[in-house]
Structure formats: structure tokens, C-alpha cells
Design a protein around this motif. Structure first.
Motif, PDB file in Angstrom:
ATOM      1  N   ILE A   1      51.177  53.117  63.381  1.00  0.00           N
ATOM      2  CA  ILE A   1      52.096  53.102  62.209  1.00  0.00           C
ATOM      3  C   ILE A   1      52.743  51.923  61.834  1.00  0.00           C
ATOM      4  N   LEU A   2      53.148  51.281  62.895  1.00  0.00           N
ATOM      5  CA  LEU A   2      54.136  50.176  62.941  1.00  0.00           C
ATOM      6  C   LEU A   2      53.042  48.999  62.398  1.00  0.00           C
ATOM      7  N   LEU A   3      51.802  48.862  62.836  1.00  0.00           N
ATOM      8  CA  LEU A   3      51.305  47.699  62.359  1.00  0.00           C
ATOM      9  C   LEU A   3      50.591  47.891  61.064  1.00  0.00           C
ATOM     10  N   PHE A   4      50.313  49.360  60.755  1.00  0.00           N
ATOM     11  CA  PHE A   4      50.077  49.528  59.457  1.00  0.00           C
ATOM     12  C   PHE A   4      50.968  49.305  58.420  1.00  0.00           C
ATOM     13  N   MET A   5      52.177  49.531  58.473  1.00  0.00           N
ATOM     14  CA  MET A   5      53.504  49.201  57.829  1.00  0.00           C
ATOM     15  C   MET A   5      53.637  47.707  57.527  1.00  0.00           C
TER      16      MET A   5
ATOM     17  N   LEU B   1      53.296  42.758  54.177  1.00  0.00           N
ATOM     18  CA  LEU B   1      53.146  41.469  53.909  1.00  0.00           C
ATOM     19  C   LEU B   1      52.257  41.446  52.690  1.00  0.00           C
ATOM     20  N   TRP B   2      51.400  42.378  52.359  1.00  0.00           N
ATOM     21  CA  TRP B   2      50.628  42.438  51.281  1.00  0.00           C
ATOM     22  C   TRP B   2      51.290  42.544  50.012  1.00  0.00           C
ATOM     23  N   ARG B   3      52.471  43.565  50.346  1.00  0.00           N
ATOM     24  CA  ARG B   3      53.141  43.561  48.986  1.00  0.00           C
ATOM     25  C   ARG B   3      54.063  42.168  48.617  1.00  0.00           C
ATOM     26  N   ARG B   4      54.423  41.609  49.807  1.00  0.00           N
ATOM     27  CA  ARG B   4      55.271  40.277  49.706  1.00  0.00           C
ATOM     28  C   ARG B   4      54.343  39.217  49.212  1.00  0.00           C
ATOM     29  N   ARG B   5      53.010  38.946  49.293  1.00  0.00           N
ATOM     30  CA  ARG B   5      52.350  38.253  49.001  1.00  0.00           C
ATOM     31  C   ARG B   5      51.817  38.405  47.584  1.00  0.00           C
ATOM     32  N   ALA B   6      51.575  39.758  47.221  1.00  0.00           N
ATOM     33  CA  ALA B   6      51.020  40.009  45.851  1.00  0.00           C
ATOM     34  C   ALA B   6      52.305  39.714  44.804  1.00  0.00           C
ATOM     35  N   ALA B   7      53.518  40.002  45.288  1.00  0.00           N
ATOM     36  CA  ALA B   7      54.636  39.960  44.374  1.00  0.00           C
ATOM     37  C   ALA B   7      55.835  39.585  44.923  1.00  0.00           C
ATOM     38  N   PRO B   8      55.836  38.145  45.247  1.00  0.00           N
ATOM     39  CA  PRO B   8      56.939  37.269  45.984  1.00  0.00           C
ATOM     40  C   PRO B   8      58.084  37.646  45.496  1.00  0.00           C
TER      41      PRO B   8
ATOM     42  N   ARG C   1      61.050  36.919  58.541  1.00  0.00           N
ATOM     43  CA  ARG C   1      60.006  36.689  59.379  1.00  0.00           C
ATOM     44  C   ARG C   1      60.407  37.454  60.689  1.00  0.00           C
ATOM     45  N   ILE C   2      61.537  37.048  61.350  1.00  0.00           N
ATOM     46  CA  ILE C   2      61.877  38.043  62.379  1.00  0.00           C
ATOM     47  C   ILE C   2      61.730  39.240  62.544  1.00  0.00           C
ATOM     48  N   VAL C   3      62.039  39.985  61.627  1.00  0.00           N
ATOM     49  CA  VAL C   3      62.141  41.470  61.269  1.00  0.00           C
ATOM     50  C   VAL C   3      60.374  41.725  61.487  1.00  0.00           C
TER      51      VAL C   3
END
Length: 254
Positions: free
Chosen positions: A107-111, A116-123, A238-240
């Protein structure tokens, strides 16, 4: 509990210190403490030992950041979190150590991947000032993260990374992030105590170990409060995310 030797006890003490640090500086770093407790103790029993230590850290975090909480976000999350806690309790009735560790790691890896996908798609555009107000997020996202957060926090005290990812994706800055998560986990972790007692995860022996380890939470919280102002927002994010990925991998591959 009475068979723990010196070096495992040192590892638990260091993990408890990190709990205090994570509660006042980098919430996602809690996954490292979770991994240490799960490595030293049986995975199921480790959740009962860690919970009172987390609550102690939550109390310290609320004392420091109580004014920065965003209560509309908290109220929006709590119903979904309650459903997740109930689901996690049912899961714990039959799950063994391996099932607990691998489920949470996945679950942690999926989230982390979704975030990361959301941040790249809509920074998110950079902000010059630290604010407590998040950007608007959908109800579906709040419900999804809420259920996952409730489930993971009940199963292995791993709700921190899930909620950290939600707060980051909602646009919280450092102080709003820390204040909102402080109140969230104080309320949620306290509400989990009766469930954990009922499942046999908290007993006299676990509380005796907690009494020794909780002493290390205070200096960790002080260190985190001293460092948080020196962590810029980009590094903070990034740390989070990095701590979430590392914790997830450790649990999945242990």
C-alpha cells in the motif's frame, strides 16, 4: 518482551527518538520507526508497543503546532478513516505477521507512486510564504486516502505515510501539514487504543516496555522542532516521499 537484549533495545530507543523527530519535523519518517519495531519484535505485537509511543509524540506535536491545523480537512477525513479502522481491525483478526508486513508495504509503495504521478502531471507552483491553507481537493480523493489511512494505521501504525501523501497532494505547506497531521493522529491513535487492547496487542508487558522507550520521544521532538525551520519545502516533500518508499520496500521485502 522480557527476552529483548541490549542491541535490539538500543534500536528500539533510536526508533522512539525518531518518532519524536518525525512528529515535529518530517511525518513520513515514521515508516523507519515502524520498520525497526517490526524487525525487532513480531510484526503484530510491534504495533501494540509502538502505539503508546506514537500517542506521546502526537501530544508533543499538538502542543507545538496546534494553531496550524486545518479543521475542515480533518472533519472531511474522519468518516472515511473510521471505516478504514474497522476494516483494519477485521483484517487483524486473521492476519499473520507476513500478511501484515507485505500488505502495508504494498500500500505504501502504491500510494507513493500515485503521489509522484500526480505531482508530475500537475506540479504545484512554488509559494514564497508558508501557509496553513491547502488547495482544493476532491471528495473522492479524501475518502480514498481516509480509508487507506485508517486501515494502515490500525494494521501497523502506518497511516502516517498515507496521510502525509494526501496532505502533500492537497497542497499543504509545512506548518499546515504538521498542525493538521498532529491533531489527526492524536485523535485517531487515541481512538485505536480500545481496538488494540481488544486484539491483545496492548498488555502489561508492552506497556512496561513503552514506559522505558517513551523517554526517548521528548528529545526527538525537541530536535525535530529545532530542525523544521531549516528544511525547505522542496526538500521537505522529497524526504516525506523518500521515507515512504524506503519503509514500504522494507516491509514488502522483509
Amino acid at each position: 518482551m522480557d527476552t529483548i537484549t541490549l542491541w535490539p533495545l538500543v534500536a528500539l530507543a533510536a526508533a522512539s527518538l525518531l518518532v519524536g523527530f518525525s512528529k515535529t519535523a518530517v511525518s513520513g519518517a515514521n515508516t523507519i520507526s515502524l520498520a525497526v519495531f517490526a524487525a525487532v519484535l513480531p510484526a503484530r505485537e510491534s504495533t501494540g508497543v509502538l502505539l503508546p509511543i506514537l500517542i506521546a509524540g502526537d501530544v508533543l506535536a499538538v502542543l507545538v503546532y496546534r494553531r496550524h491545523a486545518h479543521w475542515p480537512t480533518l472533519l472531511r477525513l474522519f468518516p472515511a478513516v473510521a471505516a478504514g479502522v474497522v476494516a483494519g481491525t477485521v483484517f487483524m483478526l486473521w492476519a499473520d505477521d507476513e500478511a501484515v508486513a507485505r500488505s502495508i508495504g504494498a500500500i505504501l509503495l502504491f500510494m507513493a507512486g500515485v503521489t509522484l504521478w500526480r505531482r508530475r502531471a500537475a506540479p504545484r507552483p512554488p509559494a514564497e510564504e508558508d501557509t496553513d491553507e491547502p488547495s482544493r481537493g476532491g471528495r473522492l480523493k479524501a475518502r480514498t486516502y481516509g480509508v487507506l489511512g485508517g486501515f494502515t494505521t490500525m494494521v501497523a501504525n502506518a497511516g502516517g505515510p498515507v496521510m502525509s501523501l494526501y496532505l502533500l497532494s492537497a497542497g499543504f505547506r509545512k506548518l499546515g501539514f504538521l498542525g493538521t497531521s498532529a491533531w489527526f493522529f492524536l485523535i485517531v491513535n487515541t481512538s485505536k487504543v480500545p481496538f488494540s487492547v481488544g486484539l491483545g496487542l496492548i498488555d502489561a508487558q508492552s506497556l512496561l516496555l513503552d514506559a522505558a522507550l517513551v523517554l526517548f520521544v521528548v528529545p526527538g521532538a525537541y530536535l525535530g522542532r529545532a530542525c523544521v525551520g531549516r528544511i525547505n519545502q522542496k526538500l521537505f516533500d522529497r524526504i516525506v516521499i523518500g521515507a515512504t518508499v524506503l519503509g514500504g520496500l522494507q516491509l514488502l521485502l522483509r
